[in-house]
Design an enzyme around this catalytic site. Sequence first.
Site, PDB file in Angstrom:
ATOM      1  N   TRP A 102       0.823  -1.216   0.000  1.00 13.71           N
ATOM      2  CA  TRP A 102       0.000   0.000   0.000  1.00 13.71           C
ATOM      3  C   TRP A 102       0.851   1.258   0.000  1.00 13.71           C
ATOM      4  CZ3 TRP A 102      -4.218  -0.683  -2.193  1.00 13.71           C
ATOM      5  CH2 TRP A 102      -4.992  -1.832  -1.976  1.00 13.71           C
ATOM      6  N   ASP A 172      -1.994   6.591   6.264  1.00 13.18           N
ATOM      7  CA  ASP A 172      -3.045   5.747   5.686  1.00 13.18           C
ATOM      8  C   ASP A 172      -3.409   4.701   6.734  1.00 13.18           C
ATOM      9  OD1 ASP A 172      -4.618   3.903   4.401  1.00 13.18           O
ATOM     10  OD2 ASP A 172      -3.198   3.484   2.774  1.00 13.18           O
ATOM     11  N   LYS A 196     -12.597  -1.831   6.000  1.00 10.28           N
ATOM     12  CA  LYS A 196     -11.820  -2.729   6.840  1.00 10.28           C
ATOM     13  C   LYS A 196     -12.396  -2.737   8.257  1.00 10.28           C
ATOM     14  CE  LYS A 196      -9.026  -3.003   3.240  1.00 10.28           C
ATOM     15  NZ  LYS A 196      -8.048  -2.028   2.828  1.00 10.28           N
TER      16      LYS A 196
END
Length: 364
Positions: A102, A172, A196
């Site tokens: 990511w 993030d 999530k």
Amino acid sequence: MKRPFNFGSGPAMLPLEVLEQARDELIDWRGSGMSVMEMSHRGKEYMGIHARACSGIRELLGIPSDYRVLFMPGGATSQFAMVPMNLFRGKTSADYLDTGVWSARAIDEARKFGRVKVVASSRDGGYSRAPAPDEWKTDRNAAYFHYTPNETIGGVEIFPIPDTGGVPLVADMSSNLLSRPLDVSRFGLIYAGAQKNIGPAGVTIVIARDDLLGKSLRETPTLYDYRLCADGDSMVNTPPTYAIYIAGLVFEYLKAEGGLAVMEGRARQKAGILYDFLDSSDFYETRVARENRSLTNITFRLKDETRNDEFVKAAESRGLLQIRGHRLSGGMRASIYNAMPVEGVRALVDFMKDFEARPGQGVD
Ligand SMILES: *Cc1c(COP(=O)(O)O)cnc(C)c1O
């Protein structure tokens, strides 16, 4: 109702209480005669839902008054572009820490908008650890410092909040926001896709320090400008109303459960059970450095990887779903966000013991 335990990384399990409440309110929201999906986003019912979702997350995280909470569409991936567009603020470069898939994607996207300096990378080690702060080559004049405190795919988490001096810290937190209390004042900006640990896919939470907003690149699209979004109360256009409504129910649920300190206790208990088992096993292993073991995404491998398919299939037959790792990393991954009960983790460990005890046969 007996539900399977879903270890998927996202979209992921939601608390049953939240799903039941949404079911009860699906067709007629509290006597309004409408589903939340059918409401005008400018009507008084939805405006109330929106405002409560906003105050709900503010309360949970204790967000200081000089921070804005934005509900944006597009997922965390769209933030990979929005962050540089909004936060370069005339500076020449931004610092990025590379700790996994990511953060690498965030870096690639940011390069479209300005100069990116990678302060350190653990790519060569297969992203099994995060480089320690004394290995970072940071720039005091960077526009901001971006990192991914929890790499959802690798299962690598960074626990201490980095000290970046006067450089705004951008995080993030798609897979660990709301997993524990957080000192928001240490950050310039935090973002997290909802699917999530927060709610359904379709909404992304952005928490931004007010003084950083309003200096976007000239060509920034209207919908990608944090200042316009903040001033328009996250309603520059039609927001993802139903996703925001469900996220609001999750915030209420977390408060009723006792808040984020309670979530942290549960997360440590659940992760502890799984890591203790992995450490005691000769059959399974985790390759993540001890100090970077994620509390929410636990990656592990069978030492004999030829049995992966058999393992996944046997797990499914026991009601343990989505245990396979990301296609880029292989192996297995148990995502154990707030909605995963401790019984789910115990059931997984029991299954793993049974699987190990019957070599070559599985447990079906
Ligand atoms: C899932 C995830 C993303 C991507 O989220 P989308 O909502 O699919 O764009 C980005 N960063 C992290 C840390 C993630 O876990």
